[in-house]
Design a protein around this motif. Structure first.
Motif, short mmCIF file in Angstrom:
data_model
loop_
_atom_site.label_atom_id
_atom_site.label_comp_id
_atom_site.label_asym_id
_atom_site.label_seq_id
_atom_site.Cartn_x
_atom_site.Cartn_y
_atom_site.Cartn_z
N UNK A 235 125.53 45.50 104.16
CA UNK A 235 126.00 46.60 103.33
C UNK A 235 127.46 46.95 103.58
N UNK A 236 128.06 46.40 104.64
CA UNK A 236 129.47 46.64 104.93
C UNK A 236 130.38 45.62 104.26
N UNK A 237 129.81 44.67 103.54
CA UNK A 237 130.58 43.62 102.87
C UNK A 237 130.72 43.96 101.39
N UNK A 238 131.92 43.82 100.83
CA UNK A 238 132.11 44.00 99.38
C UNK A 238 131.36 42.88 98.66
N UNK A 239 130.36 43.25 97.87
CA UNK A 239 129.51 42.22 97.28
C UNK A 239 129.72 42.03 95.78
N UNK A 240 130.73 42.69 95.20
CA UNK A 240 130.96 42.51 93.78
C UNK A 240 132.37 42.88 93.39
N UNK A 241 132.99 42.07 92.53
CA UNK A 241 134.35 42.33 92.09
C UNK A 241 134.53 41.77 90.68
N UNK A 242 135.37 42.44 89.90
CA UNK A 242 135.69 41.99 88.54
C UNK A 242 137.16 41.60 88.50
N UNK A 243 137.44 40.41 87.96
CA UNK A 243 138.80 39.92 87.79
C UNK A 243 139.06 39.77 86.30
N UNK A 244 140.15 40.33 85.82
CA UNK A 244 140.48 40.19 84.41
C UNK A 244 141.91 39.70 84.27
N UNK A 245 142.18 39.04 83.16
CA UNK A 245 143.52 38.54 82.90
C UNK A 245 143.50 37.55 81.76
N UNK A 246 144.68 37.20 81.23
CA UNK A 246 144.76 36.26 80.12
C UNK A 246 144.19 34.89 80.50
N UNK A 247 143.79 34.09 79.53
CA UNK A 247 143.32 32.73 79.82
C UNK A 247 144.38 31.92 80.55
N UNK A 248 143.95 31.12 81.50
CA UNK A 248 144.87 30.23 82.21
C UNK A 248 145.57 30.85 83.39
N UNK A 249 145.20 32.08 83.77
CA UNK A 249 145.88 32.72 84.90
C UNK A 249 145.29 32.32 86.24
#
Length: 646
Positions: A235-249
């Protein structure tokens, strides 16, 4: 020494056991059970254990391994151990529990994610989460059966399903023949899931242009190392993240670099691939398969691409019911401590605003990082990674200008084309081949550079005089021009993070934006065509701001406002002559104000432009020092001698 001897006596390989047969997969499962129940691996131990297997709970294998483990703790040959599946059916469970209590020794198996009620915790002496088979266990299994330990065979033992291992390693077949059959007939995985035991590509330290996301990834690698060492809980580990950005980044490349840096498997899942599985049931099944694969390899990283394809459940169309079912299934897989313990979900998308808000709540994909196209330094670093070449200083500027707006993928393609060109010419790959693939460029004439320097100096001087933000720098970005044009200069400001703007602040913004053409008009008696045309051009920007003042913010002739969406304001301006006249008056007044400031600071303007041509860049402090030095002394009428004023 005695302790080591006792341990050998209790091993299944120390004495022949006719039933069940000891095959390689049974030995591999035995290693998992023995590691989980190490405190009870002693003669005549009495215990009831529930083992929750965190991968495919294939009972034909695990029951044989458990039987060998329990028989190894008793000397009686007529001993019949109690080994059962923890059944949710109360009648069956009661019968099994009675037998376990009578024998005072039993092993129950539970599937991954199976919810255990209070009855299970009261009955069992120990409830253990059994992690997936490890590399060390696979190597021990190969050595136990006299087989060489190779990377390929270890990978087979770790990636194949228990049922396929059971079919291959039959008691009548030599283990070497079994592994050869598995080599020849590798498992065809679901098209929506691909496993990379050792991701190829760079590590996080070799990635560039990802800003805070890299720091998050490095912190995750440290946390995973602590988790695997038992120093912290999951439970002390970050278990989810969202990455967004243009295609090809490079979002997918980042996931591979993250897995490689963390030393964990990468499982690839695509929302569009899940969707292509078919109807809702098949869609959900494909999605669960990816999560199950990740749990079987935990700790692992599950990369979910195109997560914005899920959409938003608030959308109203004919497929709304299907959409709600899919998103609900995805949320169920994301939620819960036990449901995806050991699985980090890294999701990527191009349009995060289209994502259902529930997916981005804390505990699911609560953290969000935006990835932009790489800056100048990052593009050169990406080039160095893919080509191994440091550009000559004469080529750096051309590369920097020619690749403005390039993604990492496009730079990789550029290097690939340059290498192909070198091969065709039968030449050693060099920087000249890279430069040869760039867009054609020409040296800008001095008078062109002078006009750009005057333009940028005008922005800077007006900004200082009206107190617009904090001037950071003024630059001539390039001395060359590409065939299709490029930005040659630029002025950068640092604006306050939290500020409430009045009409005066917006008018100052307009004046600063017009400072460039105001300087051109004062120096050259005209301004050039670069001030209009594109969305980001100066005149286009001030037209939008002035329209917003008059029609969208209630800071003009009336407090009545309209929707301030750009398209709506553009429509009003085009169809309301009175609004168009008021917008013109605002721009014209601020243009005159900017020209007056430039005329009063003409000496400072000339020095800033001249130094900018020589140095290419001036800091905000440099510009402010020049402006202050050239301020004209003023005489106050209030302090005139009495004789003059009489």
């Amino acid at each position: 020494m005695t302790r080591r001897s006792d341990k050998k006596i209790r091993g299944p390989w120390a004495r022949p056991i006719a039933n069940p047969p000891l095959t390689l997969p049974v030995f591999l499962a035995y290693c998992q059970i023995a590691a989980a129940l190490r405190p009870w691996n002693r003669p005549r131990s009495k215990f009831i254990a529930i083992l929750q297997i965190q991968e495919d709970c294939y009972l034909p294998i695990y029951s044989q391994a458990a039987e060998i483990f329990l028989m190894g703790t008793w000397d009686r040959r007529d001993y019949s151990p109690c080994i059962r599946f923890w059944d949710d059916l109360a009648r069956v469970r009661q019968r099994d529990q009675i037998e376990a209590l009578e024998k005072q020794q039993a092993i129950f198996f539970a599937e991954p994610g199976q919810q255990l009620d209070t009855e299970a915790w009261l009955l069992a002496d120990v409830v253990v989460s059994v992690p997936p088979r490890t590399r060390r266990q696979a190597e021990a299994a190969l050595r136990r059966f006299g087989m060489p330990v190779t990377e390929r065979d270890v990978g087979i033992l770790l990636s194949e399903t228990w049922s396929r291992l059971d079919q291959a390693f039959q008691s009548r077949r030599q283990p070497t023949l079994a592994i050869e059959r598995l080599r020849q007939h590798r498992r065809i995985t679901d098209t929506s899931t691909s496993i990379y035991e050792e991701p190829e590509g760079p590590t996080l330290d070799e990635m560039h242009g990802f800003g805070p996301l890299l720091e998050w990834g490095r912190d995750l690698a440290l946390d995973l190392a602590d988790y695997k060492a038992g120093r912290i809980q999951w439970e002390e580990v970050d278990s989810g993240v969202l990455i967004s950005g243009p295609p090809g980044t490079g979002k997918t490349m980042f996931a591979g670099a993250l897995a490689k840096t963390c030393g964990v498997p990468l499982i690839y899942g695509s929302v569009s691939a899940w969707q292509s599985a078919g109807a809702l049931d098949e869609h959900l099944k494909a999605m669960r398969a990816s999560f199950d694969e990740a749990k079987a390899k935990a700790p692992s990283i599950l990369f979910v691409d195109e997560v914005d394809t899920f959409g938003d459940r608030s959308e109203r169309d004919r497929s709304r019911g299907y959409l709600r079912g899919v998103i609900a299934g995805f949320l169920e897989l994301l939620d819960g401590f036990n449901r995806r313990k050991g699985v980090i979900v890294v999701s990527a998308c191009n349009n995060p605003q289209q994502l259902d808000p529930a997916i981005r709540r804390p505990g699911r994909l609560g953290q969000h990082f935006e990835v932009s196209l790489p800056d100048d330094h990052a593009r050169r670093s990406i080039l160095k990674y893919h080509s191994g070449i440091d550009l000559d200083p004469n080529h750096v500027e051309q590369f920097t200008v020619a690749t403005e707006g390039f993604s990492g993928v496009e730079i990789e393609q550029l290097v690939r084309s340059a290498k192909r060109s070198a091969r065709r010419r039968r030449e050693d790959f060099a920087a000249t081949h890279i430069v040869g693939e760039l867009r054609p460029a020409s040296e800008l004439p001095p008078e062109y550079l002078h006009s750009v320097a005057v333009h940028e100096a005008g922005h800077a001087i007006v900004a200082i005089e009206v107190g617009f933000g904090e001037l950071v720098s003024v630059k001539l970005a390039s001395h060359i021009m590409l065939g299709n044009g490029n930005q040659v200069g630029g002025t950068t400001y640092a604006m306050p993070r939290h500020v409430r703007r009045t009409r005066t602040a917006y008018l100052d913004d307009i004046a600063v934006t017009l400072g460039g053409i105001a300087a051109e008009t004062v120096v050259f008696e005209a301004f050039f065509d670069g001030a209009a045309g594109s969305h980001h051009a100066d005149l286009n920007a001030v037209t939008r701001t002035a329209t917003l003042l008059e029609a969208g913010l209630g800071m003009g002739h009336t407090l009545v406002v309209s929707d301030n969406a750009p398209s709506r304001l553009e429509y009003l301006r085009a169809n309301d002559p009175e609004l168009r006249r008021r917008v013109h008056d605002i721009i014209a007044n601020e243009f005159e104000r900017a020209k007056d400031i430039i005329r009063n600071r003409r000496a400072a303007l000339d020095e800033i432009a001249g130094r900018l041509i020589q140095a290419k860049s001036l800091s905000g402090d440099d510009v402010r020092e020049i402006v202050e030095r050239h301020r004209r002394p003023t005489v106050s009428l209030a302090k005139l001698p009495r004789s003059i004023g009489a």
